[in-house]
Design a protein around this motif. Sequence first.
Motif, PDB file in Angstrom:
ATOM      1  N   ASN A 179      -0.774   0.459  10.258  1.00  0.00           N
ATOM      2  CA  ASN A 179      -1.543  -0.744  10.117  1.00  0.00           C
ATOM      3  C   ASN A 179      -1.738  -1.405  11.499  1.00  0.00           C
ATOM      4  O   ASN A 179      -1.111  -1.125  12.283  1.00  0.00           O
ATOM      5  N   TYR A 203      -7.603   4.856   2.962  1.00  0.00           N
ATOM      6  CA  TYR A 203      -7.487   3.172   3.365  1.00  0.00           C
ATOM      7  C   TYR A 203      -7.537   2.448   1.959  1.00  0.00           C
ATOM      8  O   TYR A 203      -8.036   2.570   1.062  1.00  0.00           O
ATOM      9  N   SER A 204      -6.654   1.427   2.272  1.00  0.00           N
ATOM     10  CA  SER A 204      -6.254   0.440   1.304  1.00  0.00           C
ATOM     11  C   SER A 204      -7.008  -1.050   1.779  1.00  0.00           C
ATOM     12  O   SER A 204      -6.218  -1.720   2.396  1.00  0.00           O
ATOM     13  N   CYS A 217       0.868  -1.291   0.085  1.00  0.00           N
ATOM     14  CA  CYS A 217      -0.213  -0.007  -0.020  1.00  0.00           C
ATOM     15  C   CYS A 217       0.867   1.368  -0.008  1.00  0.00           C
ATOM     16  O   CYS A 217       0.308   2.295  -0.279  1.00  0.00           O
ATOM     17  N   SER A 263      -4.217   0.368   6.839  1.00  0.00           N
ATOM     18  CA  SER A 263      -4.613  -1.141   6.389  1.00  0.00           C
ATOM     19  C   SER A 263      -4.694  -1.938   7.783  1.00  0.00           C
ATOM     20  O   SER A 263      -4.222  -1.044   8.812  1.00  0.00           O
ATOM     21  N   ALA A 283      -5.079  -4.009   0.746  1.00  0.00           N
ATOM     22  CA  ALA A 283      -3.691  -3.996   1.073  1.00  0.00           C
ATOM     23  C   ALA A 283      -3.536  -4.836   2.231  1.00  0.00           C
ATOM     24  O   ALA A 283      -4.125  -4.744   3.438  1.00  0.00           O
ATOM     25  N   ASP A 284      -2.536  -6.028   2.275  1.00  0.00           N
ATOM     26  CA  ASP A 284      -2.265  -6.990   3.063  1.00  0.00           C
ATOM     27  C   ASP A 284      -1.211  -7.730   2.893  1.00  0.00           C
ATOM     28  O   ASP A 284      -0.569  -7.542   1.625  1.00  0.00           O
TER      29      ASP A 284
END
Length: 467
Positions: free
Chosen positions: A272, A449-450, A262, A425, A453-454
């Motif tokens: 995160n 925000y994504s 991200c 994220s 994304a991870d």
Amino acid sequence: MASSPTPTKYILGIDMGTTSVKVVLLDSHLRKVTDACSLPTTADTSNRDGKVMEQDPGKIIDTLNQCMTSLPRDKLRNVTRVGVSGQMHGVMFWKTKTACCWDQGDDGHMFRTKDVSQLITWQDGRCSSDFLSSLPKPDSHLSVATGFGCATIFWYLQNRLEFLAEFTSAGTIHDYVVTMLCGLDRCLMSTQNAASWGYFNTSTNQWNLDILSSAGFPMELLPEPVAPGSRAGFTCSKWHGIPVGTPVGAALGDFQCAVYSCMVDRTDAVLNISTSAQLSFAMPAEFRPPHVPDPSSLVSYFPYFDGVFLVVAASLNGGNAVATFVDMLTAWMKELGVEISSSSIYSQMIEAGLNQNSSDLKVRPTILGERHDTSCLGLVSNISASNVSLGHLTRALCQGIVENIVAMLPPQLLLESGVKRIVGSGSALIRNEVLRQEAERAFPFPVQYSEDADSAVGVAMILSDRM
């Protein structure tokens, strides 16, 4: 006669998380996720009273197999690379030649654990401050903390030597997966994971061999360090339809992979919040961390890629603090004779928090301590008769989680470092609107925000770019 279209190629990304396993298929040309599956592992076997935090690797690998079974077989047959990330710092042990057994499935083999130990996770608290202070000083810019692989091995060396004698290899849970997939005789560990174990010099990219050897450390258990983004080997068997001989990347840190998924620009900072919480941004390419570690420092410097470091405020308290609150409410309701699921309590709790725009109740959520202060505990203060509702408690808890991480890496420092945007994220942040509202209040930057994304997506993207 028209030729058949070239089949789409995919990269498989796997993340062995603290509470769940996630797999994704990334279209290698479009760099888009086409299929994904995430399942909880329910692998925890911990004794929180004794500070022992362990998980059953067998359940984790079973969950991985379940996730893999959910993916389309026609796409798995066209996987060209496999990437694995996972929870950092922790350690498990295995016997090199007999560490898994392969079962024949409908479309290829799957492996299951055999002759392995429990996974001692990053949350493990058995290494007390006194114990850590008794260990040799590392030649590293990173201090050694409880839950770090090398510290845990030292603990076994001093307290259960016979346990170590049962095994020939050690690594993280994701290192184990890569080792089994490739049929390796020795665990290969990326420098990202090695740095998270302690006693690793990121300037030389080598273990502190002299220091460890002089202290009687079982040197045969140390993995071989390799560069992040490099290939560890090739699949040794047809695995859930993925062909034999498919390249497999060395396992990477879940945090670095989450950031990679991200962080679009160098002026981005990544917040995160999953089980734990991290706030991070990339340092300039020429930056090198101070050689002498400061155990009391609120930030650390994690190796990223191409010699770049991430400055990281890493809190042990994130979504797990919310989960503990939900578990407490669930237990209270049960004691009162009311059966209600944790998921129902969570949704009602969030709704109550959204209806409570602010609160003068104060919650310090550090129920698991912090690496820079292992003795700190949680605290609820400024309690009055008017602020003890579920909405006040939820709002104050989410505010406390964000304030705790922001106190470790203040917005002013982000401004001075050129940060212009926060990218949010992590599962706990994405699914908790109260937490998102508090994040947006805490920073003088836009917060975007994504949701995709991870770490599983990140490790697939890394292999697409680098291997």
